[in-house]
Enzyme design. Structure first.
Site, PDB file in Angstrom:
ATOM      1  N   ARG A  88      42.141  41.413  54.607  1.00 64.35           N
ATOM      2  CA  ARG A  88      41.718  40.687  53.414  1.00 64.35           C
ATOM      3  C   ARG A  88      40.837  41.547  52.515  1.00 64.35           C
ATOM      4  O   ARG A  88      40.397  41.075  51.471  1.00 64.35           O
ATOM      5  CB  ARG A  88      40.930  39.436  53.827  1.00 64.35           C
ATOM      6  N   ARG A 122      46.186  19.246  51.727  1.00 63.04           N
ATOM      7  CA  ARG A 122      46.511  19.871  53.011  1.00 63.04           C
ATOM      8  C   ARG A 122      45.728  19.226  54.158  1.00 63.04           C
ATOM      9  O   ARG A 122      44.526  19.046  54.069  1.00 63.04           O
ATOM     10  CB  ARG A 122      46.204  21.368  52.972  1.00 63.04           C
ATOM     11  N   ARG A 153      40.354  20.364  56.611  1.00 62.95           N
ATOM     12  CA  ARG A 153      39.384  21.390  56.996  1.00 62.95           C
ATOM     13  C   ARG A 153      38.236  21.387  56.008  1.00 62.95           C
ATOM     14  O   ARG A 153      38.459  21.215  54.814  1.00 62.95           O
ATOM     15  CB  ARG A 153      40.060  22.772  56.979  1.00 62.95           C
TER      16      ARG A 153
END
Ligand code: AMP
Length: 207
Positions: A88, A122, A153
């Protein structure tokens, strides 16, 4: 075969990495999932990582690089790995180049506006990591893989998503250039049904 899935949060890295892993029989590693497992087990790494993850920031390179290098020593990865969420940063990519050869990089392309909309819907299984959109669940929150109750989340909440996008543009997007120069990057448009995108991913891997 070593494959890296690149893309902003919510671009479908996990979904497509798992599919490629299943179809090619190459194991999959998600550094995000590994870190969430450390948090669940309350390890020293998990405690440290949680602070950054809750803020939508990246976990410091040293911690993630050591964690991944240790994992890649396992013999199951001798014939390749599908990496989802690593590297990343350019530093992570350079470290990865030291230990293995990246054969393909799939860059999942999606606009910031589409990401914000997708992340709001999501839901993730806290037990097995399976993800789904609220609309596909049709009111039944049970995980289709293991039966646990799917949740949002903490780092999928809107303010954190906006921060994760900001961080993505600054720290991760430079990898598009990094891997383009190495001739291994293929950009895949993520608009459309999951199966259509999966088809594009498999075509990109065959190029
Ligand atoms: P993910 O499940 O891939 O969306 O990752 C969730 C979070 O874990 C990210 O927002 C980061 O805080 C952290 N994380 C995962 N992979 C890395 C990585 N390669 N480098 C730094 N932080 C990471």
């Amino acid at each position: 075969m070593n494959v890296v899935f690149l893309g902003p949060p919510g671009s479908g890295k996990g979904t497509h990495a798992r599919r490629v892993s299943a179809s090619k029989g190459v194991p999959h590693i998600s550094t995000g999932e590994m870190l969430r497992e450390h948090i669940k087990q309350q390890t020293p790494l998990g405690k440290e990582a949680k602070v950054y993850m809750d803020l939508g920031r990246l976990v410091p390179d040293e911690l993630v690089i050591d964690m991944l290098k240790d994992k890649l020593k396992e013999s199951q990865y001798d014939n390749g790995v599908i990496l989802d969420g690593f590297p990343r940063t350019v530093r992570q990519a350079e470290e990865l180049d030291e230990i293995t050869t990246v054969d393909h990089v799939i860059n999942l392309d999606i606009s910031d506006a589409d990401i914000v909309a997708r992340m709001a819907g999501r839901r993730t299984c806290p037990v097995c990591g399976y993800t789904s959109q609220l609309e596909w669940l049709n009111g039944d929150m049970h995980c289709r893989k293991c039966g646990a109750i799917m949740v949002q989340r903490d780092d999928d909440k809107e303010v954190t998503v906006l921060e994760r996008l900001r961080v993505y543009h600054i720290q991760t997007q430079p990898l598009i250039d990094y891997y383009t120069k190495r001739g291994v990057l293929r950009t895949v448009n993520t608009l459309g049904e999951v199966d259509e995108v999966a088809q594009r991913v498999s075509e990109a891997l065959a190029e």
